[in-house]
Design an enzyme around this catalytic site. Structure first.
Site, PDB file in Angstrom:
ATOM      1  N   GLN A 134       7.639   7.633 -14.519  1.00 59.13           N
ATOM      2  CA  GLN A 134       8.465   8.595 -13.782  1.00 59.13           C
ATOM      3  C   GLN A 134       9.689   7.905 -13.174  1.00 59.13           C
ATOM      4  O   GLN A 134      10.799   8.451 -13.188  1.00 59.13           O
ATOM      5  CB  GLN A 134       7.633   9.271 -12.685  1.00 59.13           C
ATOM      6  N   PRO A 140       0.805  -1.225   0.000  1.00 57.72           N
ATOM      7  CA  PRO A 140       0.000   0.000   0.000  1.00 57.72           C
ATOM      8  C   PRO A 140       0.838   1.275   0.000  1.00 57.72           C
ATOM      9  O   PRO A 140       0.426   2.300  -0.544  1.00 57.72           O
ATOM     10  CB  PRO A 140      -0.823  -0.126   1.290  1.00 57.72           C
ATOM     11  N   GLU A 168       5.703  -2.598 -12.974  1.00 56.86           N
ATOM     12  CA  GLU A 168       7.145  -2.753 -13.181  1.00 56.86           C
ATOM     13  C   GLU A 168       7.857  -1.400 -13.071  1.00 56.86           C
ATOM     14  O   GLU A 168       8.951  -1.223 -13.620  1.00 56.86           O
ATOM     15  CB  GLU A 168       7.447  -3.396 -14.543  1.00 56.86           C
ATOM     16  N   ALA A 221       4.346   1.210  -0.851  1.00 54.61           N
ATOM     17  CA  ALA A 221       5.601   0.973  -1.573  1.00 54.61           C
ATOM     18  C   ALA A 221       5.302   0.253  -2.870  1.00 54.61           C
ATOM     19  O   ALA A 221       4.782  -0.853  -2.872  1.00 54.61           O
ATOM     20  CB  ALA A 221       6.561   0.134  -0.728  1.00 54.61           C
ATOM     21  N   ARG A 275      11.500  -5.888 -17.406  1.00 57.35           N
ATOM     22  CA  ARG A 275      11.013  -4.668 -18.063  1.00 57.35           C
ATOM     23  C   ARG A 275      11.017  -4.782 -19.588  1.00 57.35           C
ATOM     24  O   ARG A 275      10.059  -4.330 -20.234  1.00 57.35           O
ATOM     25  CB  ARG A 275      11.818  -3.453 -17.583  1.00 57.35           C
ATOM     26  N   THR A 306       6.579   2.926 -12.574  1.00 62.26           N
ATOM     27  CA  THR A 306       5.914   3.926 -13.407  1.00 62.26           C
ATOM     28  C   THR A 306       6.906   4.591 -14.353  1.00 62.26           C
ATOM     29  O   THR A 306       8.128   4.483 -14.181  1.00 62.26           O
ATOM     30  CB  THR A 306       5.270   5.022 -12.537  1.00 62.26           C
ATOM     31  N   ARG A 357      -8.967   0.322 -44.503  1.00 61.25           N
ATOM     32  CA  ARG A 357      -8.901  -0.179 -45.876  1.00 61.25           C
ATOM     33  C   ARG A 357     -10.270  -0.664 -46.367  1.00 61.25           C
ATOM     34  O   ARG A 357     -10.599  -0.531 -47.552  1.00 61.25           O
ATOM     35  CB  ARG A 357      -7.894  -1.326 -45.960  1.00 61.25           C
ATOM     36  N   SER A 389       6.493   1.662  -6.920  1.00 64.24           N
ATOM     37  CA  SER A 389       7.617   2.037  -7.762  1.00 64.24           C
ATOM     38  C   SER A 389       8.863   2.322  -6.931  1.00 64.24           C
ATOM     39  O   SER A 389       9.987   2.059  -7.367  1.00 64.24           O
ATOM     40  CB  SER A 389       7.248   3.267  -8.600  1.00 64.24           C
TER      41      SER A 389
END
Length: 400
Positions: free
Chosen positions: A382, A137, A378, A139, A261, A380, A284, A141
């Site tokens: 940022q 909750p 994996e 912790a 990643r 964010t 098309r 990224s």
């Protein structure tokens, strides 16, 4: 010089996984999204076919020269395969039996006994899953902020804490759990444990309903005075004693991200490609080639194809570096951040071209819901930018 030509083995992997995605995954994707799960019978059949999501086989490498030579294309194989599978459906891909995201830390940091014990269970007799539990909750990224505690006692550790948004966490046979032996030590206090299903004090408290990836199980896990024996400390005490003051538990998590990643990036690329190809066929078929709408849509889709190609090359570079045993943290972060961004943008533009057609539980509408998480999990975007920036300025010893 880097060659962009796929080897024969890589071509075979790409063709085989695309066939599987087209004929086995895509036909059940929309129904699985509605149900919020992948049918058990389908998972049983896939498991009997020997098709597993074992990301540990994409990286890690062996210790012998022979094994290293055999696996030096493993990361590239992984990104090729997962792009095709995610093209079929990302939620079903993540639901495939296997070690999943729990595989890389066991493969790279586990003792030989732990690797044999935890990775050998994925056989054709019964579907089994592994999981990776880092997010909490407070912790996610920022992996250094883990609050789950591990108190040393005779014969092992007592774990207390909560993990959230854990892929396949409810059904996993075991889960790699990150906890701290001393919060005051920060990263240096972190340890990684393998907690097995059925361990007293370990429970799945909730399966989360989500906007996207609805068919994939996402769980909340609780550890209440959960005893974990010493032999389940990933890497054993020796790993942490050898590292001295270095944050080995944190390093295990970061090493895992360097492997996973690019895999996540390739999945985002597969999603974008699926949306692009469907929309291209729509344009098309539906728009007169001499009309203004055809011209505008074609220009938008040309830009989308360009972005997908650029993201793929970034991802291939990160995977290639991993195969060569070269540091790839920067490239892994770059490809993950860029792929997540462009894939969301591509799906959005495709929905705009489709108009009302694309909004009623449509394939591209589903892909738009699915792809958002690839901008978040994996790490964010940022955080990815922070990883890149720190390595840009490292030669000048500037802290970012």
């Amino acid at each position: 010089m880097i060659s962009f030509e796929l080897s024969e083995q890589q071509k075979q992997i790409k063709e085989m996984t695309h066939w599987f995605a087209k004929n086995e995954i895509r036909p059940i994707a929309m129904e699985a999204d509605k149900l919020g799960k992948v049918p058990d019978e389908w998972l049983d059949n896939v498991n009997k076919m020997g098709i597993h999501l074992n990301t540990s086989s994409f990286g890690g490498g062996g210790k012998s020269e022979r094994k290293e030579k055999k696996e030096r294309e493993g990361n590239r194989m992984g990104v090729l395969a997962t792009e095709e599978m995610a093209w079929g459906d990302p939620a079903i891909t993540l639901s495939l039996p296997g070690a999943g995201l729990g595989g890389p830390p066991v493969q790279s940091s586990g003792t030989p006994e732990q690797q044999e014990r935890f990775l050998s269970i994925f056989t054709k007799d019964k579907p089994r899953w592994g999981a990776y539990a880092l997010t909490e909750p407070e912790a996610g990224s920022d992996a250094s902020g883990v609050k789950t505690t591990a108190k040393k006692v005779e014969g092992g550790y007592i774990l207390n804490g909560q993990k959230i948004f854990i892929t396949n966490g409810g059904r996993a046979s075991w889960v790699v759990v990150f906890a701290t032996v001393d919060p005051s030590l920060g990263r240096a206090g972190q340890r990684a444990f393998v907690v097995e299903k059925g361990t007293p004090g370990y429970s799945c408290t909730k399966l989360v309903k989500k906007m996207g990836l609805r068919a994939n199980e996402t769980a909340e896990l609780l550890f209440e005075d959960c005893f974990v024996p010493d032999e389940n400390l990933l890497g054993g005490e020796e790993l942490y004693e050898a590292s001295g003051s270095k944050p080995s538990g944190f390093q295990v998590a970061m090493k895992t991200f360097d492997s996973t990643r690019p895999i996540v990036a390739s999945m985002a690329i597969g999603i974008a490609r699926a949306a692009y190809e469907y929309t291209l066929d729509f344009v098309r078929r539906e728009y007169p080639k001499s009309g203004e709408m055809f011209r505008i849509a074609s220009d938008t889709l040309a830009e989308a194809e360009q972005d997908i190609a650029a993201a793929r090359l970034l991802t291939w570079e990160a995977a290639w570096k991993a195969d060569q045993g070269l540091p790839n943290a920067k490239e892994a972060a770059m490809c993950k951040a860029y792929s997540g961004q462009i894939s969301l943008d591509v799906c959005s533009k495709c929905l705009e071209i489709l108009g009302p057609t694309g909004l009623n539980h449509h394939l591209v509408e589903k892909l738009y819901r699915d792809v958002k998480i690839f901008d978040i999990f994996e790490g964010t975007n940022q955080i990815q930018h922070l990883v890149v920036a720190r390595r840009q300025y490292a030669p000048y010893e500037i802290r970012v």
